[in-house]
Design a protein around this motif. Structure first.
Motif, PDB file in Angstrom:
ATOM      1  N   TYR A 175     102.538  57.360 -77.652  1.00 47.60           N
ATOM      2  CA  TYR A 175     102.624  58.827 -77.596  1.00 47.60           C
ATOM      3  C   TYR A 175     101.395  59.460 -78.244  1.00 47.60           C
ATOM      4  O   TYR A 175     100.729  60.312 -77.650  1.00 47.60           O
ATOM      5  N   PHE A 176     101.095  59.051 -79.461  1.00 46.73           N
ATOM      6  CA  PHE A 176      99.963  59.644 -80.180  1.00 46.73           C
ATOM      7  C   PHE A 176      98.630  59.355 -79.473  1.00 46.73           C
ATOM      8  O   PHE A 176      97.680  60.117 -79.603  1.00 46.73           O
ATOM      9  N   ASN A 177      98.575  58.263 -78.741  1.00 50.63           N
ATOM     10  CA  ASN A 177      97.335  57.927 -78.039  1.00 50.63           C
ATOM     11  C   ASN A 177      97.170  58.660 -76.717  1.00 50.63           C
ATOM     12  O   ASN A 177      96.080  58.645 -76.133  1.00 50.63           O
ATOM     13  N   THR A 178      98.231  59.295 -76.220  1.00 47.41           N
ATOM     14  CA  THR A 178      98.142  59.937 -74.902  1.00 47.41           C
ATOM     15  C   THR A 178      98.395  61.434 -74.927  1.00 47.41           C
ATOM     16  O   THR A 178      98.062  62.130 -73.964  1.00 47.41           O
ATOM     17  N   VAL A 179      98.978  61.954 -76.000  1.00 45.41           N
ATOM     18  CA  VAL A 179      99.375  63.362 -76.023  1.00 45.41           C
ATOM     19  C   VAL A 179      98.151  64.287 -76.015  1.00 45.41           C
ATOM     20  O   VAL A 179      97.155  64.017 -76.677  1.00 45.41           O
ATOM     21  N   PRO A 180      98.202  65.370 -75.230  1.00 43.21           N
ATOM     22  CA  PRO A 180      97.055  66.299 -75.182  1.00 43.21           C
ATOM     23  C   PRO A 180      97.042  67.282 -76.339  1.00 43.21           C
ATOM     24  O   PRO A 180      98.062  67.913 -76.648  1.00 43.21           O
ATOM     25  N   PHE A 181      95.885  67.416 -76.963  1.00 44.26           N
ATOM     26  CA  PHE A 181      95.684  68.395 -78.020  1.00 44.26           C
ATOM     27  C   PHE A 181      94.752  69.494 -77.497  1.00 44.26           C
ATOM     28  O   PHE A 181      94.389  69.509 -76.320  1.00 44.26           O
ATOM     29  N   SER A 182      94.367  70.388 -78.377  1.00 41.25           N
ATOM     30  CA  SER A 182      93.501  71.511 -77.992  1.00 41.25           C
ATOM     31  C   SER A 182      92.107  71.025 -77.591  1.00 41.25           C
ATOM     32  O   SER A 182      91.687  69.917 -77.940  1.00 41.25           O
ATOM     33  N   ASP A 183      91.385  71.897 -76.879  1.00 42.08           N
ATOM     34  CA  ASP A 183      89.992  71.645 -76.492  1.00 42.08           C
ATOM     35  C   ASP A 183      89.820  70.377 -75.663  1.00 42.08           C
ATOM     36  O   ASP A 183      88.908  69.574 -75.891  1.00 42.08           O
ATOM     37  N   ASN A 184      90.723  70.179 -74.688  1.00 38.36           N
ATOM     38  CA  ASN A 184      90.604  69.066 -73.750  1.00 38.36           C
ATOM     39  C   ASN A 184      90.500  67.724 -74.468  1.00 38.36           C
ATOM     40  O   ASN A 184      89.727  66.841 -74.107  1.00 38.36           O
ATOM     41  N   THR A 185      91.316  67.597 -75.519  1.00 39.43           N
ATOM     42  CA  THR A 185      91.285  66.400 -76.355  1.00 39.43           C
ATOM     43  C   THR A 185      92.584  65.624 -76.180  1.00 39.43           C
ATOM     44  O   THR A 185      93.664  66.192 -76.318  1.00 39.43           O
TER      45      THR A 185
END
Length: 765
Positions: A175-185
């Motif tokens: 999950y932590f390796n695939t979840v999308p964060f801000s700024d296309n990260t």
């Protein structure tokens, strides 16, 4: 029961309706399960999950410089996830994560009721971490009105399969390796590095809460764009952690009092550290990877395969070099514009502006549409909103494309390359003033006339040809073929009876003497020496080559200077040390390329270093001592080209060689005067500022405190002569001046006999 249903028809129809609905549900679910709405990943596929991974570019110490990616994602292990990060996620996104088998039935009933019966798309979730993981990996498709239901069922099936295959720890890691964060990260490691400049294992409680908080809406809670909104969302995450017993009330309150502090590092292609260097890496990789195959026999992809590119770049030095270059160019730009004033060529010379305009994509596009030149000019003179670069700020103004072109013509640009001379390992690479607006790399792409930085090759050739360093030459002007008469900077006529030894002439960068040394040595001999030291470009075989009329790149000039500090051997600049795949296996390794034989004798090498130290101590580069207060052991050479078009400086220390160039991209635009444009004013300060910054950091002591080996008594004796020598009485009486004598007459003079040599006024004593 059946009799009761038969007696009451409405019960019968209700029963039939329920059975029908259930049957439809079963058929509908089965159609999803068996792939009628799109094939679902099998358990075998799920066991071999592999996501696109960003390729990392690493500094010499392993620190991340930048990435190449479609989605910015960099996986990490479960052990690298701090407990407060996991607790923040579970408390906020899935409180019963460790209790359910992938589907939280209580939450799911709520979602089904709101989403299906009330058609409320904002009902959120009900989504477990496992369901979100399924969505993160496989995304969602548009199935029309039933889309949300189909996607939810697909995710539920995948989530259940994931739970059957993986442990809870594995699911958290995925999950932590695939979840999308801000700024296309994508992925927690990329997000941690981008927003806080830390690895995931290093982020504290508040930082973990900020990142988890963005998962609700990555744009709305982007801490870079909306810091206050992000801080409030962080506090909600902290309260959730308190609610579920992960934090005490006191710990929640203490954490909420802390300010939101970012250490934002953009690893995008246009921003971040060393963008010109990374662009060069990308070009080289495309060629290197063409020669390599992965285990499946396919070519590697730098945007998907998670390669690690280990480079020689020193992270700290690169940061300081970029700072130094920008600080100086900001001040120099102001000098440049003020010196030109209203007579600036970008304001008054419409031919220059028009030719630059013709190179733009806008002009080329209109030309392909069949527009005439007048029509194109009329269109490109129309005002519109355009973003313009300046040192103090980037602003959007209402101007025409033509005005925008004129705006960018005024800017000076620069390049800097610093290497370890013993190996050629690149330590710092700055290709320009701002990669977002000036893509042209002045380290690898540009070739400019090198001016007086070529003179050390002339003097080296002379020494190698047997000339004594205490040979004296007059500084008076002499005319050569085609009436060319070089003069010294300043324009004042030299006293024809004052003669200078090689060290003094080089330190003061005397043009007239450099040409005479060249002619005495022979043009071909100088060309051969320069080639032997590392210059590959074609060199013009004319007297003016002594003054640097040859056009060379920064990398080429840097390479040719390495023999001066590498026992006479040439080191080719290199910057990729090795390439690894995503498992750490070495795919390619690169070693220093050093010439086998020296191109300079050790004696002459040390003489040249001593002569270039004099340039710094009492010659054209003395402002390193006087203005910038540097006490380091430094040798160097300044360079300025004709009409002040280019300024150069080569800075040499025992363990670092740095070359800097400054000028306008358009060759027709130079500095207004020599005071501003000379290499000592335009290019030297970049090196000076870098050294000042390095002197303040003890990690650079092996460079800043290094000393050149003392010269031997034998070499000291060879150099033991007065720097300046005045002609004696008879020479002054009978010698005359060589000024205006053509080159062929000077050659004839050398053939004359004893009395002519005694009274004839020959330059050499």
């Amino acid at each position: 029961m059946l009799n009761k249903i038969k007696r009451k028809p409405w019960l019968k129809w209700a029963f039939i309706t329920l059975v029908s609905l259930f049957s439809v549900f079963i058929i509908f679910f089965a159609s999803i399960y068996f792939g009628a709405w799109g094939e679902l990943p099998s358990s075998t596929e799920l066991k071999e999950l592999r996501q696109n991974r960003a390729t990392e570019v690493l500094a010499d110490n392993g620190e991340l410089i930048g990435k190449f990616y479609v989605f910015d994602r960099q996986p990490i292990t479960f052990e690298e996830l701090p407990s407060h990060l996991i607790n923040a996620l579970v408390a906020t996104e899935d409180a019963r994560f460790f209790e359910h088998n992938g589907i939280d039935n209580r939450s799911l009933l709520r979602v089904l009721f709101k989403s299906i019966l009330l058609q409320d798309d904002s009902s959120g979730g009900g989504s477990t971490i496992s369901l979100q993981l399924a969505k993160n990996i496989y995304g969602r498709k548009d199935y029309g009105p039933l889309g949300i239901v189909v996607n939810k069922f697909q995710e539920a099936i995948i989530a259940k399969r994931l739970e059957d295959i993986y442990s809870k720890e594995d699911i958290l890691k995925l999950y932590f390796n695939t979840v999308p964060f801000s700024d296309n990260t994508y992925g927690i490691e990329s997000a941690s590095m981008k927003f806080f400049g830390k690895h995931t294992s290093e982020i504290n409680l508040e930082e973990a809460a900020v990142l988890v908080g963005t998962l609700k809406a990555s744009h709305s809670y982007n801490p870079r764009i909306f810091p206050e909104r992000s801080r409030l969302r962080r506090d909600v995450v902290l309260e959730q952690m308190g609610k579920y017993g992960y934090l005490t009330e006191a710990e929640v309150n203490e954490a909420k009092q802390k300010a939101l502090v970012l250490n934002y590092k953009n690893y995008g292609h246009d921003k971040g550290l060393a963008p010109y260097f990374r662009a060069q890496i990308r070009k080289d990789l495309s060629k290197i990877l063409d020669t390599l195959k992965n285990k499946d026999g396919k070519k590697f992809n730098i945007y998907r395969d998670g390669l690690s590119i280990h480079t020689t770049l020193n992270y700290k030095m690169q940061s300081l070099a970029e700072e130094a270059l920008k600080e100086h160019l900001r001040a120099l730009q102001k000098q440049h514009e003020e010196a030109w004033g209203k007579s600036a060529p970008w304001l008054t010379n419409q031919n220059i502006v028009k030719e630059a305009l013709k190179k733009t994509s806008a002009w080329k596009k209109l030309a392909t549409e069949g527009k005439s030149e007048n029509q194109i000019l009329e269109i490109l003179n129309r005002k519109k909103s355009i973003e313009l670069f300046d040192y103090d700020k980037v602003e959007t103004r209402n101007i025409s494309t033509k005005d925008s072109v004129a705006h960018y013509l005024k800017f000076l640009n620069a390049g800097m390359l610093a290497v370890t001379p013993q190996t050629g390992a690149v330590q710092a690479w700055v290709g320009g003033i701002d990669f977002r607006y000036f893509k042209y790399d002045h380290v690898s792409q540009s070739k400019r006339q090198v001016g007086s930085t070529f003179k050390p090759f002339v003097y080296t050739a002379a020494l190698e040809n047997g000339m004594d360093p205490c040979t004296y030459f007059s500084a008076r002007e002499v005319s050569y073929a085609n009436g060319w008469t070089p003069s010294n900077s300043g324009g004042d006529e030299e006293d024809p009876h004052i003669n200078y030894n090689l060290k003094e002439a080089l330190s003061k960068s005397m043009n007239t003497i450099a040409v005479k040394v060249l002619m005495e040595t022979g043009i071909q001999g100088v060309v051969n020496q320069a080639k032997a030291m590392g210059i590959n470009s074609e060199l013009p075989k004319v007297p003016s080559i002594a003054l640097g009329t040859a056009s060379l790149s920064l990398t080429e000039l840097t390479r040719a200077y390495t023999p001066f500090v590498n026992n006479g051997k040439t080191s080719k600049p290199f910057y990729i040390s090795r390439i690894e795949d995503d498992q750490g296996n070495i795919l390619a390794e690169f070693k220093p390329e050093i010439s086998e034989a020296p191109s300079i004798s050790e004696t002459n090498r040390k003489i040249m270093i001593d002569m270039m130290k004099a340039t710094v101590n009492q010659g054209t580069a003395t402002r390193l001592r006087t203005t910038y207060g540097l006490s380091n052991d430094i040798a160097g050479k300044t360079g300025t080209t004709q009409n002040n078009k280019d300024g150069w400086f080569v800075g040499i220390t025992p363990n670092l060689l740095a070359v800097t160039w400054v000028g306008a991209d358009d060759h027709r635009i130079g500095f207004r005067n020599t005071y501003i444009g000379q290499g000592a004013n335009s290019a030297l300060p970049i090196f000076a500022k870098l050294m000042q910054k390095m002197n303040m950091d003890t990690s650079f002591n092996d460079i800043t405190k290094a000393r050149f080996a003392p010269i031997s008594s034998e070499i000291s004796e060879m150099l033991d002569c007065d720097p300046v020598k005045r002609d004696g009485f008879f020479k002054r009486l009978f010698g005359g001046s060589d000024k205006d004598k053509p080159e062929k007459e000077e050659k004839k003079e050398k053939k004359k006999g004893f009395f002519k040599r005694l009274f004839g006024g020959k330059d050499k004593d």
